[in-house]
Design an enzyme around this catalytic site. Structure first.
Site, PDB file in Angstrom:
ATOM      1  N   TYR A   1      -4.147   3.997  -7.794  1.00  0.00           N
ATOM      2  CA  TYR A   1      -4.777   2.990  -6.932  1.00  0.00           C
ATOM      3  C   TYR A   1      -4.352   1.579  -7.340  1.00  0.00           C
ATOM      4  O   TYR A   1      -3.960   0.767  -6.500  1.00  0.00           O
ATOM      5  CB  TYR A   1      -6.297   3.154  -7.050  1.00  0.00           C
ATOM      6  CG  TYR A   1      -7.123   2.138  -6.325  1.00  0.00           C
ATOM      7  CD1 TYR A   1      -7.228   2.153  -4.937  1.00  0.00           C
ATOM      8  CD2 TYR A   1      -7.853   1.178  -7.024  1.00  0.00           C
ATOM      9  CE1 TYR A   1      -8.019   1.228  -4.273  1.00  0.00           C
ATOM     10  CE2 TYR A   1      -8.644   0.258  -6.375  1.00  0.00           C
ATOM     11  CZ  TYR A   1      -8.726   0.282  -4.991  1.00  0.00           C
ATOM     12  OH  TYR A   1      -9.508  -0.633  -4.348  1.00  0.00           O
TER      13      TYR A   1
ATOM     14  N   ASP B   1      -5.639   6.224  13.056  1.00  0.00           N
ATOM     15  CA  ASP B   1      -5.006   6.513  11.769  1.00  0.00           C
ATOM     16  C   ASP B   1      -4.077   5.336  11.470  1.00  0.00           C
ATOM     17  O   ASP B   1      -3.058   5.150  12.150  1.00  0.00           O
ATOM     18  CB  ASP B   1      -4.228   7.833  11.890  1.00  0.00           C
ATOM     19  CG  ASP B   1      -3.391   8.119  10.656  1.00  0.00           C
ATOM     20  OD1 ASP B   1      -3.393   7.296   9.709  1.00  0.00           O
ATOM     21  OD2 ASP B   1      -2.724   9.180  10.638  1.00  0.00           O
TER      22      ASP B   1
ATOM     23  N   ILE C   1     -10.648   6.620  10.887  1.00  0.00           N
ATOM     24  CA  ILE C   1     -10.085   7.950  11.106  1.00  0.00           C
ATOM     25  C   ILE C   1     -11.188   8.941  11.508  1.00  0.00           C
ATOM     26  O   ILE C   1     -10.934  10.012  12.025  1.00  0.00           O
ATOM     27  CB  ILE C   1      -9.326   8.417   9.840  1.00  0.00           C
ATOM     28  CG1 ILE C   1      -8.437   9.607  10.119  1.00  0.00           C
ATOM     29  CG2 ILE C   1     -10.253   8.692   8.676  1.00  0.00           C
ATOM     30  CD1 ILE C   1      -7.007   9.332   9.783  1.00  0.00           C
ATOM     31  N   ARG C   2     -12.436   8.542  11.255  1.00  0.00           N
ATOM     32  CA  ARG C   2     -13.581   9.383  11.636  1.00  0.00           C
ATOM     33  C   ARG C   2     -14.700   8.479  12.146  1.00  0.00           C
ATOM     34  O   ARG C   2     -14.689   7.273  11.882  1.00  0.00           O
ATOM     35  CB  ARG C   2     -14.096  10.172  10.424  1.00  0.00           C
ATOM     36  CG  ARG C   2     -14.537   9.223   9.337  1.00  0.00           C
ATOM     37  CD  ARG C   2     -14.919   9.873   8.022  1.00  0.00           C
ATOM     38  NE  ARG C   2     -14.925   8.833   6.986  1.00  0.00           N
ATOM     39  CZ  ARG C   2     -15.945   8.055   6.701  1.00  0.00           C
ATOM     40  NH1 ARG C   2     -17.103   8.183   7.334  1.00  0.00           N
ATOM     41  NH2 ARG C   2     -15.855   7.128   5.770  1.00  0.00           N
TER      42      ARG C   2
END
Ligand code: SER
Length: 315
Positions: free
Chosen positions: A143, A53, A36-37
């Protein structure tokens, strides 16, 4: 058709080293990194990279078609400590990315998937030592709930639709190339940085909190080994227990002190203590040993030596 691999979450702690290892094993062009980055310079310059994404099915499908991808490693996830702060975001990211990849495989747009699970699938009622493969789970973190659900869905897609999905329950992972982010076992990475550069570390877990851990080289080796294993050898299609070592914050500090005698540690447990207390101290990974010959190379001593040496030269 030549192998073409997509790594989702390639800039994270595991994704970075997995990208390097697979590019070394195959070729730079065969391994598409995505996140995403953007990641570090070495990763970005070593081969193809896409901003992606993983919760966006159409974007994912487009990248898979463009590069004629046949294998996907889905390493994007929100880890345990951050997920407690953003439960819905964690659930959406961790589950929707998995469903996207599973559905692409169901539609025969990809052939094989790797998806990581975690010791976080276990809970307070799980036997703590040498935790069996099949046992009471009852995860108590956002999680852990997402990972346990994910395991059941992987098994379901394998059984109902023949999707070739493979998975490991990673212990806490220790690495020097990329920092972990937002996990409960992150202390076992931070401690080496702080010991080396400040000779002092305040640990967010208590001194006697024993958790299963693994050095990253072993985790990458296990990941590639299970992906290369013949399908018929795999008896577990939810996720395999995977072990290497187990230690407490006090023990890792002792091991560091053999190299840095004036290292000083103190303990200030925070909200992550409760998460750690719900996880096993050690796991029984005999199925991984028997099914696809798993055996770790790094114990605590070798991990400490390797971490300190590499961090000292990296910085
Ligand atoms: N290392 C992870 C965490 O601490 C567990 O999979 O969240």
């Amino acid at each position: 058709m030549a192998k073409s691999i997509l790594i989702i979450g390639a800039c994270g702690q595991i994704g970075t080293e997995l990208t390097y290892a697979l590019r070394e094993k195959y070729s730079n062009e065969q391994v598409i990194a995505s996140d995403i980055r953007e990641g570090n310079e070495a990763l970005m310059n070593s081969g193809p990279f896409e901003i992606l994404d993983a919760t966006n099915y159409d974007a994912l499908e487009e990248v898979i078609a463009y590069y004629e991808i046949n294998e996907v490693y889905l390493m994007a996830a929100m880890l345990s400590a951050t997920a407690e702060k953003f439960p819905m975001r964690a659930w959406n990211l961790n589950m929707n990315s998995l469903f996207n990849v599973l559905n692409l495989a169901k539609e025969k747009k990809i052939d094989k998937i790797f998806w990581p699970s975690s010791i976080a699938v276990f809970g307070l009622n799980t036997p703590k030592n040498n935790t069996p493969q099949s046992t009471v789970m009852e995860p108590s973190t956002v999680y852990g709930i997402s990972k346990q659900s994910g395991e059941r869905w992987c098994n379901y897609y394998f059984t109902k639709y023949g999707v070739d999905v493979r998975s490991l329950r990673y212990p806490g992972l220790i690495s020097w190339k990329t920092f972990p982010g937002g996990g409960t076992t992150d202390y076992a990475v931070e401690i080496y940085h702080e010991a080396l550069f400040n000779k002092q570390y305040t640990c967010f877990l208590d001194k006697d909190t024993r958790l299963p851990m693994m050095f990253m080289d072993d985790a990458i080796r296990a990941t590639i080994a299970i992906m290369e294993s013949k399908a018929k050898k795999l008896t577990i299609r939810s996720s395999y227990n995977l072990g290497a070592m187990s230690f407490t914050p006090a023990e890792i500090a002792e091991s560091i002190k053999t190299h840095i005698p004036d290292f000083n540690i103190n303990f200030k447990p925070d909200f992550r203590q409760e998460i750690a207390d719900s996880w096993p101290s050690s796991v029984d990974d005999s199925l991984a040993q028997n099914d696809w010959d798993w055996s770790p190379n790094f114990d605590l001593e070798k991990t400490t030596k390797t971490m300190l040496k590499n961090l000292a030269t990296k910085n």
